[in-house]
Motif scaffolding. Structure first.
Motif, short mmCIF file in Angstrom:
data_model
loop_
_atom_site.label_atom_id
_atom_site.label_comp_id
_atom_site.label_asym_id
_atom_site.label_seq_id
_atom_site.Cartn_x
_atom_site.Cartn_y
_atom_site.Cartn_z
N LEU A 1 -54.35 -13.85 -33.71
CA LEU A 1 -54.65 -13.04 -32.55
C LEU A 1 -53.86 -13.50 -31.34
CD1 LEU A 1 -56.22 -10.85 -31.05
CD2 LEU A 1 -58.13 -12.46 -30.83
N GLY A 2 -53.80 -14.81 -31.16
CA GLY A 2 -53.03 -15.33 -30.04
C GLY A 2 -51.57 -14.96 -30.11
N MET A 3 -51.00 -15.05 -31.31
CA MET A 3 -49.59 -14.67 -31.47
C MET A 3 -49.38 -13.20 -31.12
SD MET A 3 -48.55 -16.62 -35.01
CE MET A 3 -46.99 -15.78 -35.02
N ARG A 4 -50.26 -12.33 -31.62
CA ARG A 4 -50.11 -10.89 -31.34
C ARG A 4 -50.31 -10.59 -29.86
NH1 ARG A 4 -53.28 -6.77 -34.71
NH2 ARG A 4 -52.01 -5.46 -33.35
N LEU A 5 -51.21 -11.31 -29.24
CA LEU A 5 -51.41 -11.09 -27.80
C LEU A 5 -50.15 -11.43 -27.03
CD1 LEU A 5 -55.02 -12.51 -27.41
CD2 LEU A 5 -54.32 -10.15 -27.02
N GLY A 6 -49.46 -12.49 -27.43
CA GLY A 6 -48.23 -12.87 -26.74
C GLY A 6 -47.14 -11.83 -26.91
N ARG A 7 -47.12 -11.19 -28.09
CA ARG A 7 -46.06 -10.21 -28.34
C ARG A 7 -46.39 -8.83 -27.80
NH1 ARG A 7 -46.21 -12.51 -33.62
NH2 ARG A 7 -47.36 -10.66 -34.32
N GLU A 8 -47.66 -8.43 -27.86
CA GLU A 8 -48.03 -7.04 -27.62
C GLU A 8 -48.74 -6.80 -26.30
OE1 GLU A 8 -50.26 -5.69 -30.94
OE2 GLU A 8 -48.99 -6.71 -32.40
N ARG B 1 -48.62 -7.93 -22.74
CA ARG B 1 -47.89 -8.68 -21.72
C ARG B 1 -48.59 -8.52 -20.38
NH1 ARG B 1 -42.60 -9.49 -23.59
NH2 ARG B 1 -42.68 -9.62 -25.86
N THR B 2 -49.83 -8.95 -20.33
CA THR B 2 -50.60 -8.89 -19.09
C THR B 2 -51.32 -10.21 -18.88
OG1 THR B 2 -52.58 -8.02 -20.17
CG2 THR B 2 -50.97 -6.40 -19.39
N ARG B 3 -51.83 -10.35 -17.67
CA ARG B 3 -52.59 -11.57 -17.37
C ARG B 3 -53.82 -11.68 -18.26
NH1 ARG B 3 -55.19 -12.92 -11.40
NH2 ARG B 3 -56.50 -14.66 -12.08
N LEU B 4 -54.47 -10.52 -18.50
CA LEU B 4 -55.64 -10.55 -19.37
C LEU B 4 -55.26 -10.97 -20.78
CD1 LEU B 4 -58.62 -9.96 -19.90
CD2 LEU B 4 -58.00 -7.55 -20.29
N GLY B 5 -54.12 -10.45 -21.25
CA GLY B 5 -53.67 -10.84 -22.57
C GLY B 5 -53.37 -12.32 -22.67
N LEU B 6 -52.76 -12.88 -21.63
CA LEU B 6 -52.45 -14.31 -21.64
C LEU B 6 -53.72 -15.14 -21.59
CD1 LEU B 6 -49.38 -14.32 -19.23
CD2 LEU B 6 -49.36 -14.59 -21.71
N GLN B 7 -54.73 -14.64 -20.83
CA GLN B 7 -56.00 -15.36 -20.79
C GLN B 7 -56.65 -15.40 -22.17
OE1 GLN B 7 -57.79 -16.88 -17.95
NE2 GLN B 7 -58.64 -17.72 -19.84
N LYS B 8 -56.62 -14.22 -22.86
CA LYS B 8 -57.20 -14.19 -24.20
C LYS B 8 -56.37 -15.05 -25.16
CE LYS B 8 -58.84 -10.26 -25.71
NZ LYS B 8 -60.28 -10.44 -25.66
N GLN B 9 -55.09 -15.11 -24.95
CA GLN B 9 -54.26 -15.95 -25.82
C GLN B 9 -54.62 -17.42 -25.69
OE1 GLN B 9 -50.09 -16.44 -24.83
NE2 GLN B 9 -49.52 -16.04 -26.97
#
Length: 1338
Positions: free
Chosen positions: A998-1005, A1007-1015
């Motif tokens: 999940l973390g890998m996909r969040l980094g690729r797909e 590209r937001t602050r929320l996504g980085l927080q979840k990563q």
């Protein structure tokens, strides 16, 4: 005609010569008559109309016109006719069709200051028009309307009266005033072939005047012709009638006129007051025939002196018989009809041939109609009730008139049972259809006038809403009005019912008065094309329909019944006589049944009690109250019946409407009534005819059942056959009669509720067909269908399961689901036995189920689903599973249905249990997938995770993984679900793998602050999972970049030819250990930090490499994070120091804005100590941060200092003292080289001198030298190369200095060189001394 038999299957319907009156009154339909007023008194001409003195008043009359093609089925005028009613100055015209409803079909023509003559309305059709000719006492009128065949045909059929309002009826083309003061008493009219409208008017003083209007659309004036016995004609403009001249005898006054065109002439027939019939030729203006009608009357003594004011004349023409005339001579106590035939004798000479003379004893003839074979007449008796009869004048030597059973008036008082509500029983708003003919406005008028109230208190309901009220709405208003009046009185509770009965009885009496007025007969008409006979009354039209033989026997008047010797019900004379005797007994039984006992019998049928038991109670009452010895009379008549069982069987067979199964083909059996009689009028007539027949036959069966019980009581006294006949009567005929009674009571109830016409054979409950309940269901008649099933339930053994199924559908429509389910379950046992249920299941898919019962369950399950009853679907599906023990497909479908509805209801555990029971793997997988999706959408993850998933673990994991990898990451939480799923089962490594993916996909797909927080959270969760595992197992597998990823459940791959690839899928993977995850975590955390301080960077930070991240962090001023990344991934710190140095430079030379901006990134970095003084600035803090980094992150060769100094010197920034001091202690030689590289000769020279002094023992601690040069210290060294380079540079500077150089600069260089050489000489001497001493000590 003689009796006729119409057969369908086993059903035999025998028609008699009698007719029955069926009211054409439509209770719910209010004809909206459009008012058209013609006022010739305002016309500007020499002839105008004014009110006559004395107020001439003619009796009301009525008539009808039938279209020439009304008997053609496909014609636009099929079953279409116009009837009218005249009263005073108005003519009400109404066009009706039995096949379709007509729009704008009612008009009221009001002729101001005029009175319409008797016989003053004549209608005639041409190819293009329908022409209405109207004669009054002062004027004549012509209305030219379009013919129906020439009108535009749309979805809704328009009447010929649609555009009558557009006619200018006051124009000369449509109206004319009768000249002088003729004041005719009767008249007739006709339309010539050339289009002229002729009006024949009878003058009160005798003679006939003919007014003629020119053809429509042509120029011309009104012509007047007077017909006199002298056969002379006068034409003049200023015409004076003969009544003024006094040359006519009153005995010549025409009482009745008729016109007929024959060949090229038109003949006017006049029946005069002197009892003579005169025929005038309009072409010759001469009387061509005169005959005394008393010549055809026997014993006419004294009649000649009496004026025949009531004489009538009618004509009838047919190609076979020619022109026939019928003269009615109104003689007190001995009225006579004389039928004559007109015979041409040649040379314009005619004679009359006597056909028949028929007599009647009725007093007051209202009207009669002549057909080529029959005479129809309507009279009123002493009670003002209508009497209708007809007779065939050609073949009736006995002079026997045939009966027409008119509708009797309603009872003046209605028995109200002790258990009945007065609002229901005597309510004229809820009667039999044939009982009341009161329009809505009549009832409204009663309420508004308060006629039922002794206190004359009016209940105002608003007369302006009359036309907008439906029948049901009016019933409510009447109930409220009467009940309000009841409440007006102060009474005790005990008197409440008595007061209710009193007020409702008054209202009932008022309604009867209105009905009596509306039921007054005015005319009679018989269609020459369809032979349809109609009785024209003041308020409505009645249709006279042929009567069945069994009904004829029961309804016949006593004088007719006792005079009959045979019946068409049977061909055997002896059986026929027994039938007649039996019917006479039934009439005696009927007269003996009191109203109270009749009500008790009807109530027993309504409450589904035994008809036989009810008949016994009625018989007991008759026996106990037989004061007139009726039972003895019945017994005497029964003894005259030779074979009572045969007679009963004939009657029962005739009344049994059961048909065979082959009745299914309606095309070969009958014409569908829906195609022929489709109008609301026809529907009303058919329904009322059915109702009347069923009520008659219900009474017939009731009396027959009572008579059969009486037979059992008499026993051998009346049965010649003895016990065997009694046994047959008890076991066969009585049950059959009881069933027929219940069936006809059912039909009576249905016919009072139907809204459309239905053939009788469909309604009959014992027929195997089930069309009638299907019809009710299709038209949403749920209440009527429920009552139908209720009434046939105890005794009808046909279509039991079908009735239960229909009842279940009614319960569904009424929201009673549990009752519906019970009915559906009861019907299931009859599926294989009944045609309707088999057809119902046959509509399903062939592969849906293996047995009809399972198909039936599928049908019912869909019904339950359609109305939204999932609980009942589950119950029925669970029951159906027991029927599908050997059908795996059906079991799977049923378990799937149970699963679906449990899931919809939120029964998660039950849904999971149904899923596990499903025997079909593919359906089970579909259900599992749906369970996962739905519970995720509902956020019921706890239930989803805790299910055991025995033998389904891999499948549920694959489903969740597939969903997780195919859906948007932020809107769905399937990864978190899968993580919780593995954590709940202590599978930490798979849980960590899920979070890492999940973390890998969040980094690729994402590209937001929320996504980085979840990563960051994902990587941290993955770290926690691996730390819970023993170190040797703390690793996960990661698909490497470029590897082929095979999603679970994906379709197999094909090559370019479309074939399945035979090569195995190659999977390249990387093994990630705990330290690798820690690196990813640090990197993701730095990405988040970057996005938090610089949001635009979030779009590129997600996929940035460590080196790129360091660069991004340095640019943003996040040096702590940059250093952390560098240390984690073993990267050189040079870029960090260079970046920080550059920021210090910018601050050094920047303005206030730059200083303010610097505080934000300075705050994101942790300083080693806090200095909070007023003198501290952002520049100072930046230098402190750089200084702290140099201290915290030393390098073995001073690389960090070197890069900082190099950056500063490259931007010509003076080196801070702390930096120089720090670097001197690390690498003075490198600092010297930097000075030389940037031509800082002074600083270089000064540094060399300080360094030599340090070696000599002065300030050696500032250069990191532990001990200065001595014999006992360690070796020391000088950077001779750099020093030589410095000396060389100094020397060259002196030599190459030009004149332009300042003398002081040259001198300075010389001094530095001199000082260097002296200092080096001192150093070399000390080195030499130290060397000698060290050597000496060895």
């Amino acid at each position: 005609a003689a009796g006729k038999t119409v057969k369908t299957g086993k059903m035999a319907a025998v028609l008699e010569r009698s007719f029955i009156e069926i009211c054409g009154f439509e209770r719910e339909t209010l004809h909206r008559f459009r008012e058209v007023t013609v006022d010739l008194g305002k016309r500007s001409s020499r002839y105008s109309v004014s009110a006559l003195p004395g107020g001439v008043k003619f009796p009301d009359s009525a008539g009808a016109f039938h279209y020439g093609e009304s008997g053609k089925l496909l014609s636009v005028t099929s079953n279409r006719f116009i009837h009218w009613c005249t009263s005073g100055d108005s003519v009400q015209l109404l066009e009706q069709s039995l096949d379709t409803n007509l729009l704008n079909n009612a008009v009221r023509l009001r002729l101001s200051q005029c009175s319409v003559l008797p016989g003053g309305v004549h209608i005639q059709e041409t190819l293009n028009n329908v022409v209405i000719l109207v004669s009054t006492n002062q004027s004549v009128h012509r209305l030219l309307l379009p013919h129906p065949s020439r009108m535009y045909r749309s979805l809704h059929m328009q009447s010929v009266f649609t555009d009558v309002g557009k006619l200018s009826l006051q124009d000369a083309a449509h109206s004319a005033v009768i000249p002088g003061s003729l004041s005719p008493s009767t008249g007739t009219a006709w339309l010539s072939q050339s289009g002229e409208a002729h009006y024949a008017l009878a003058a009160p003083a005798g003679g006939i005047v003919v007014l003629s209007l020119p053809p429509h659309g042509t120029q011309g004036s009104v012509s007047v012709v007077e017909l006199k016995r002298s056969s002379m004609m006068r034409r003049f403009s200023g015409w004076m009638p003969t009544a003024i001249r006094g040359d006519q005898s009153p005995s010549d006054r025409a009482l009745s006129l008729a016109v007929r065109e024959l060949e090229e002439d038109c003949f006017i027939f006049a029946l005069c007051q002197d009892h003579k019939l005169r025929m005038w030729s309009f072409t010759e203006q001469a009387c061509v025939l005169e005959a005394d009608m008393l010549d055809y009357m026997p014993a006419c003594k004294g009649v000649k002196r009496n004026p025949g004011n009531g004489h009538r004349l009618r004509l009838a023409f047919s190609p076979n018989t020619g022109l026939c005339l019928c003269v009615y001579l109104a003689v007190p106590q001995r009225g006579q009809f004389t039928v004559l035939q007109l015979v041409a004798a040649g040379n314009q000479r005619y004679s009359l041939e006597h056909i028949s003379s028929l007599f009647t004893t009725q007093e007051t003839l209202v009207d009669f109609s002549l057909t080529p074979t029959d005479i129809w007449g309507v009279w009123v008796d002493e009670s003002n009730a209508a009497v209708v009869k007809y007779i065939n004048f050609e073949d009736n030597s006995a002079g026997q008139w045939n009966q027409v059973f008119v509708q009797p008036p309603p009872e003046e008082e209605v028995h109200i049972g002790a258990d009945q509500d007065p609002r229901v029983r005597p309510d004229p708003l809820n009667p039999r259809p044939s009982d009341y003919k009161i329009q809505i406005h009549n009832i409204q008028e009663i309420i508004n006038r308060g006629e039922y109230n002794n206190n004359y208190t009016k209940i105002h309901t608003g007369t302006n809403r009359i036309s907008d009220l439906s029948w049901d709405s009016l019933k409510k208003e009447v109930t409220v009005a009467v009940e309000t009046e009841v409440i007006y009185w102060l009474f005790s509770q005990e008197d409440y019912r008595q007061l209710q009965v009193e007020f409702w009885s008054r209202f009932y009496a008022c309604c009867l008065q209105y009905q009596e007025s509306l039921s007054e007969p005015l005319g009679l008409t018989v269609s020459p094309n369809t032979h349809m006979a109609c009785l024209l009354k003041k308020g409505f039209v009645s249709f006279l329909l042929p009567c069945f033989a069994v009904d004829h026997l029961y309804l016949s008047y006593d004088e007719y019944l006792f005079s009959e010797e045979e019946t068409p019900l049977t061909d055997e004379p002896e059986v026929g006589r027994d039938v007649l005797q039996l019917v006479q007994c039934l009439r005696l039984v009927s007269d003996a049944v009191s109203g109270e006992m009749a009500y008790e019998m009807e109530k027993a049928l309504e409450h589904l009690q035994s008809p036989e038991r009810a008949a016994e109670l009625v018989l007991e009452n008759m026996l106990s109250n037989d004061s007139d010895n009726v039972i003895e009379d019945i017994q005497n008549k029964l003894q005259d019946i030779r074979n009572p069982l045969a007679a009963m069987m004939v009657l029962l067979r005739e009344m049994d409407l059961e048909t065979d199964l082959e009745y299914r083909d309606p095309g070969n059996i009958r014409i569908s009534l829906s195609q022929l009689y489709g109008s609301s009028s026809a529907v009303s007539v058919v329904c009322q005819a059915v109702c009347h027949m069923t009520m008659t036959r219900a009474l017939f069966c009731r009396d027959l059942l009572i008579l059969q019980k009486l037979y059992l009581r008499f026993g051998d006294n009346v049965f010649l056959g003895g016990g065997s006949q009694l046994l047959q009567l008890q076991q066969d005929l009585i049950p059959r009669c009881s069933g027929l009674l219940s069936s006809y009571y059912l039909l009576k109830h249905i016919s009072q509720s139907l809204a459309s016409s239905v053939p009788m054979d469909i309604i009959w409950p014992s027929n195997p067909g089930f069309q009638f309940p299907e019809c009710l269901m299709a038209n949403c008649q749920y209440t009527q269908l429920q009552e139908y099933v209720r009434l046939i339930g105890p005794w009808c053994q046909v279509n039991i399961g079908s009735c239960r199924f229909m009842l279940g559908q009614c319960y569904l429509a009424n929201g009673e689901g549990q009752k519906a389910l019970q009915c559906f379950q009861e019907a299931a046992t009859e599926v294989e036995k009944e045609d309707f249920l088999l057809r119902l299941t046959g509509s399903e898919d062939e592969d849906a189920a293996s047995t009809p019962r399972l198909q039936y369950y599928n049908k019912v399950l869909r019904l339950l689903e359609d109305v939204g009853l999932p609980e009942l679907v589950i119950q029925l599906a669970s029951l159906a599973i027991t029927e599908a023990a050997s059908d795996i497909n059906s079991q799977a479908a049923l378990w799937t249905r149970i699963f679906k509805h449990h899931l919809d209801l939120g029964h998660n555990a039950e849904a999971y249990e149904a899923l596990t029971q499903n025997p079909d793997c593919s359906m089970q997988l579909d259900c599992l997938r749906q369970l996962v999706v739905v519970l995720c959408e509902r956020s019921q993850l706890q239930d989803l995770v805790q299910f055991s998933y025995v033998n389904l673990h891999d499948q549920v994991v694959g489903i969740i993984e597939s969903r997780a990898r195919s859906l948007d990451l932020l809107s769905h939480n399937y990864y978190e679900l899968l993580y919780a799923f593995h954590i709940n089962r202590h599978n930490y490594r798979k849980a960590g793998t899920v979070m890492f993916e999940l973390g890998m996909r969040l980094g690729r797909e994402v590209r937001t602050r929320l996504g980085l927080q979840k990563q960051v959270n994902c990587y941290l969760a993955a770290l926690n999972c691996l730390r819970l595992i023993r170190p040797e197992y703390a690793w996960i597998v990661q698909p490497a970049a470029g590897a082929t990823y095979e999603r679970p459940g994906a379709s197999p791959k094909r090559n370019s030819d479309g074939e399945f690839s035979s090569e195995p899928v190659k999977r390249q993977v990387d093994i990630l250990e705990l330290k690798d995850l820690e690196k990813e975590y640090i990197l993701s955390r730095s990405r988040l930090t970057l996005a938090q301080h610089h949001p635009p960077s979030a779009a590129i930070a997600g996929s940035a490499s460590p080196v790129e991240m360091v660069s991004l962090l340095v640019q943003t001023g996040l040096f702590d994070s940059a250093l952390s990344v560098c240390q984690t991934f073993n990267l050189n710190l040079t870029s960090v120091f260079e970046g920080l140095t550059f920021k210090c430079i910018k601050l050094q030379f920047g303005g206030e804005e730059t200083q303010n901006e610097a505080w934000s990134w300075l705050a994101a970095n942790q300083l080693s100590s806090v200095v909070n003084t007023k003198e501290s600035s952002a520049t100072d803090e930046a230098w402190r941060l750089l200084s702290s980094y140099l201290e915290l992150h030393p390098s073995s060769n001073g690389e960090h200092h070197r890069c900082v100094i190099n950056k500063l010197l490259s931007h010509a920034v003076p080196l801070p003292d702390w930096l120089i001091s720090s670097y001197k202690g690390v690498d003075a030689a490198s600092l010297l080289r930097l000075y030389l590289n940037f031509d800082l000769l002074d600083a270089a020279a000064e540094l060399v001198l300080e360094y030599i002094d340090a070696l000599l023992g002065r300030g050696h601690q500032y250069f990191g030298i532990e001990r200065p040069l001595s014999a006992t210290s360690s070796s020391v060294w000088l950077p001779y190369t750099s020093i030589d380079q410095l000396l060389q540079t100094l020397n060259e500077t002196q030599t190459n200095s030009s004149v332009s150089h300042h003398f002081l600069f040259t001198l300075t260089m010389f001094v530095w060189e001199k000082v260097f050489r002296d200092k080096l000489a001192d150093y070399h001497r000390l080195v030499e001394q130290t060397t000698k001493r060290r050597l000496a000590t060895r």
